[in-house]
Write a protein that holds these residues in place. Structure first.
Motif, PDB file in Angstrom:
ATOM      1  N   UNK A   4      -7.135 -37.633  88.480  1.00 60.06           N
ATOM      2  CA  UNK A   4      -6.063 -36.595  88.153  1.00 60.06           C
ATOM      3  C   UNK A   4      -6.494 -35.931  86.656  1.00 60.06           C
ATOM      4  N   UNK A   5      -5.910 -34.827  86.740  1.00 57.71           N
ATOM      5  CA  UNK A   5      -6.309 -33.834  85.604  1.00 57.71           C
ATOM      6  C   UNK A   5      -5.810 -34.787  84.282  1.00 57.71           C
ATOM      7  N   UNK A   6      -6.615 -34.739  83.130  1.00 50.84           N
ATOM      8  CA  UNK A   6      -6.067 -35.324  81.977  1.00 50.84           C
ATOM      9  C   UNK A   6      -5.350 -34.461  80.996  1.00 50.84           C
ATOM     10  N   UNK A   7      -4.154 -34.585  81.400  1.00 48.86           N
ATOM     11  CA  UNK A   7      -3.043 -33.643  80.949  1.00 48.86           C
ATOM     12  C   UNK A   7      -3.135 -34.005  79.430  1.00 48.86           C
ATOM     13  N   UNK A   8      -3.425 -35.123  78.841  1.00 50.37           N
ATOM     14  CA  UNK A   8      -3.674 -35.368  77.451  1.00 50.37           C
ATOM     15  C   UNK A   8      -4.328 -34.400  76.904  1.00 50.37           C
ATOM     16  N   UNK A   9      -5.508 -33.809  77.334  1.00 55.08           N
ATOM     17  CA  UNK A   9      -6.421 -32.925  76.912  1.00 55.08           C
ATOM     18  C   UNK A   9      -5.840 -31.359  76.642  1.00 55.08           C
ATOM     19  N   UNK A  10      -5.052 -30.935  77.916  1.00 52.37           N
ATOM     20  CA  UNK A  10      -4.409 -29.827  77.940  1.00 52.37           C
ATOM     21  C   UNK A  10      -3.437 -29.832  76.744  1.00 52.37           C
ATOM     22  N   UNK A  11      -2.459 -30.831  76.446  1.00 53.67           N
ATOM     23  CA  UNK A  11      -1.558 -31.118  75.613  1.00 53.67           C
ATOM     24  C   UNK A  11      -2.390 -30.829  74.067  1.00 53.67           C
ATOM     25  N   UNK A  12      -3.536 -31.400  73.865  1.00 60.12           N
ATOM     26  CA  UNK A  12      -4.144 -31.225  72.431  1.00 60.12           C
ATOM     27  C   UNK A  12      -4.196 -29.870  72.537  1.00 60.12           C
ATOM     28  N   UNK A  13      -4.884 -28.912  73.347  1.00 58.41           N
ATOM     29  CA  UNK A  13      -5.345 -27.592  73.405  1.00 58.41           C
ATOM     30  C   UNK A  13      -3.998 -26.759  73.128  1.00 58.41           C
ATOM     31  N   UNK A  14      -2.873 -27.188  73.809  1.00 65.04           N
ATOM     32  CA  UNK A  14      -1.700 -26.442  73.481  1.00 65.04           C
ATOM     33  C   UNK A  14      -1.300 -26.710  72.073  1.00 65.04           C
ATOM     34  N   UNK A  15      -1.372 -28.028  71.559  1.00 65.11           N
ATOM     35  CA  UNK A  15      -1.185 -27.904  70.009  1.00 65.11           C
ATOM     36  C   UNK A  15      -1.984 -27.203  69.107  1.00 65.11           C
ATOM     37  N   UNK A  16      -3.276 -26.938  69.641  1.00 68.84           N
ATOM     38  CA  UNK A  16      -4.109 -25.975  68.875  1.00 68.84           C
ATOM     39  C   UNK A  16      -3.667 -24.636  69.146  1.00 68.84           C
ATOM     40  N   UNK A  17      -3.269 -24.235  70.255  1.00 70.16           N
ATOM     41  CA  UNK A  17      -2.757 -22.694  70.417  1.00 70.16           C
ATOM     42  C   UNK A  17      -1.505 -22.572  69.674  1.00 70.16           C
ATOM     43  N   UNK A  18      -0.615 -23.664  69.694  1.00 71.32           N
ATOM     44  CA  UNK A  18       0.897 -23.405  68.932  1.00 71.32           C
ATOM     45  C   UNK A  18       0.531 -23.424  67.399  1.00 71.32           C
ATOM     46  N   UNK A  19      -0.464 -24.312  67.121  1.00 63.90           N
ATOM     47  CA  UNK A  19      -0.868 -24.081  65.528  1.00 63.90           C
ATOM     48  C   UNK A  19      -1.275 -22.865  64.921  1.00 63.90           C
ATOM     49  N   UNK A 291      -8.732 -33.671  64.722  1.00 64.44           N
ATOM     50  CA  UNK A 291      -8.833 -33.186  66.213  1.00 64.44           C
ATOM     51  C   UNK A 291      -8.907 -34.434  66.968  1.00 64.44           C
ATOM     52  N   UNK A 292      -9.980 -35.221  66.747  1.00 67.33           N
ATOM     53  CA  UNK A 292      -9.977 -36.769  67.471  1.00 67.33           C
ATOM     54  C   UNK A 292      -8.687 -37.416  67.597  1.00 67.33           C
ATOM     55  N   UNK A 293      -8.096 -37.697  66.326  1.00 75.68           N
ATOM     56  CA  UNK A 293      -6.888 -38.373  66.179  1.00 75.68           C
ATOM     57  C   UNK A 293      -5.521 -37.520  67.064  1.00 75.68           C
ATOM     58  N   UNK A 294      -5.661 -36.372  67.228  1.00 75.94           N
ATOM     59  CA  UNK A 294      -4.611 -35.597  68.038  1.00 75.94           C
ATOM     60  C   UNK A 294      -4.840 -35.807  69.583  1.00 75.94           C
ATOM     61  N   UNK A 295      -6.212 -35.707  69.907  1.00 76.94           N
ATOM     62  CA  UNK A 295      -6.877 -35.904  71.251  1.00 76.94           C
ATOM     63  C   UNK A 295      -6.269 -37.460  71.761  1.00 76.94           C
ATOM     64  N   UNK A 296      -6.556 -38.433  70.795  1.00 76.46           N
ATOM     65  CA  UNK A 296      -6.213 -39.815  71.128  1.00 76.46           C
ATOM     66  C   UNK A 296      -5.037 -40.152  71.231  1.00 76.46           C
ATOM     67  N   UNK A 297      -4.146 -39.417  70.444  1.00 77.37           N
ATOM     68  CA  UNK A 297      -2.549 -39.301  70.485  1.00 77.37           C
ATOM     69  C   UNK A 297      -2.025 -38.836  71.762  1.00 77.37           C
ATOM     70  N   UNK A 298      -2.575 -37.677  72.096  1.00 71.69           N
ATOM     71  CA  UNK A 298      -2.099 -36.936  73.477  1.00 71.69           C
ATOM     72  C   UNK A 298      -2.409 -37.843  74.704  1.00 71.69           C
ATOM     73  N   UNK A 299      -3.850 -38.333  74.554  1.00 70.76           N
ATOM     74  CA  UNK A 299      -4.361 -38.983  75.851  1.00 70.76           C
ATOM     75  C   UNK A 299      -3.275 -40.469  75.959  1.00 70.76           C
ATOM     76  N   UNK A 300      -3.036 -41.035  74.784  1.00 70.90           N
ATOM     77  CA  UNK A 300      -2.001 -42.486  74.781  1.00 70.90           C
ATOM     78  C   UNK A 300      -0.829 -42.051  75.299  1.00 70.90           C
TER      79      UNK A 300
END
Length: 395
Positions: A4-19, A291-300
């Protein structure tokens, strides 16, 4: 089997966009006091770095993730990514032609994609060495080149965003793009390479996800502590205030929010700075760590419930469309209604973007620009590319 698609990566990208939207729509300093705002302290520098690191992760996943494609397939991947980059560059040039105060990242983003092509088939250990070496050495090279360019070329920087007209002065364009501009590609390739390293890990593994969070927090904190020691205890800040730029700008405040206007020449102590958009090794280590921390949080958070961060992951799945729409909207706001309150401008955009993105996801559709770039990329890869062995992870 494709997972399945790793939605946590999309979420991190979404945080970057909104930031990034926040740094464009909201003030970075308080008008009355000149003190940094919360937006400036939290998002400035970190959002765009997250955007670039996740781009590197995406390139890794497009080329096989933790099980990289074979050499023949990577060749087709490179063709597809190159075409994608050219289309993104075209969008960036169009947006750069708007009368906007936003430093549009897309043309630089596209160039970074092209520069990453040689690294796509590289083994993980060698890639990690390249990433670490580039992060440490590229700011030193940039410092040397910056002093020479500013002395030998007038101007050494594009006045505003990159447009078609910039190609009429190729030397200035190259200097701005690689060294003297807002997003210097020479140093920013570090983010792409670090993202490629992260994307080559087994991102569905719990230990990897927790490791990204832990290592990211440690790297981010260590960079700030080391910079504070160098600038404070060893006298680096005092040396910087004696330079021409240090006497012209309020460095203490700018180091908290945005150092991009500051010409970092005249002292090697500039390399000890970790402020946003200083593009030093310590700045990039800090922002790559966050960035790595945000990715880790979103994936978790999305490990057991992929749709838990749906508003963020939906927006993150169509960032090219939403970012372009944001630049256009802010251009209209700045030209026609410059007195509008920033907070409503921000939240109206965020709400609209999230609702639009969720609707697109519900009907299983890509954003318009994502549809075009993805389709062109698939065509460039050719029929054989569509039949290539699938990766275990899908972006």
């Amino acid at each position: 089997m494709i997972q399945r698609r790793l939605t946590g990566i999309d979420a991190a990208r979404g945080i970057a966009l909104l930031g990034m939207v926040a740094t464009h729509a909201l003030p970075l300093y308080h008008q009355e006091t000149g003190e940094p705002t919360l937006t400036g302290l939290v998002f400035s520098g970190r959002s765009s770095a997250l955007f670039a690191v996740v781009a590197g992760v995406g390139l890794a996943l497009l080329t096989g993730g933790s099980e990289p494609h074979d050499a023949r397939t990577v060749g087709r991947d490179r063709r597809g990514i190159a075409v994608r980059a050219l289309l993104i560059a075209l969008v960036g040039l169009v947006l750069g032609g708007l009368e906007t105060t936003i430093a549009v990242i897309l043309f630089h983003y596209a160039v970074l994609f092209l520069l990453a092509l040689p690294f796509l088939g590289m083994p993980l250990r060698r890639l990690a060495v390249w990433a670490g070496s580039w992060l440490l050495l590229s700011p030193v090279l940039a410092y040397l080149l910056r002093g020479w360019l500013t002395g030998a070329m007038a101007p050494s920087q594009i006045a505003g965003n990159i447009t078609w007209e910039a190609f009429g002065t190729p030397a200035v364009l190259a200097a701005d793009l690689f060294v003297t501009g807002f997003y210097p590609v020479l140093q920013w390739l570090s983010y792409i390479l670090l993202g490629l390293v992260i994307g080559r890990l087994a991102l569905t593994n719990l230990a990897v996800q927790a490791g990204l969070l832990t290592a990211g927090v440690f790297a981010a904190a260590a960079a700030k502590f080391l910079s504070a020691y160098l600038l404070g205890e060893l006298g680096g800040f005092q040396a910087l205030t004696a330079t021409e730029s240090g006497q012209r700008w309020p460095l203490a405040r700018m180091m908290e929010v945005n150092l991009s206007p500051v010409e970092q020449t005249g002292s090697w102590w500039w390399l000890a700075v970790s402020g946003p958009h200083s593009n030093t090794s310590l700045d990039m280590l800090h922002t790559a760590g966050t960035a790595a921390a945000v990715l880790g949080v979103c994936l978790l958070l999305t490990r057991a419930r992929p749709q838990l961060l749906l508003p963020l992951s939906a927006a993150g799945a169509m960032t090219l469309t939403l970012y372009s729409l944001h630049v256009w909207v802010m251009t209209i706001v700045d030209q026609q209604n410059p007195q509008l309150e920033p907070l409503p401008v921000y939240w109206i955009q965020v709400t609209f973007f999230v609702v639009l993105a969720v609707l697109f996801q519900r009907i299983e559709a890509r954003g318009p620009l994502e549809f075009v770039t993805s389709g062109a990329s698939r065509l460039a890869r050719g029929k054989a590319g569509r039949g290539a062995a699938p990766a275990r992870q899908k972006r």
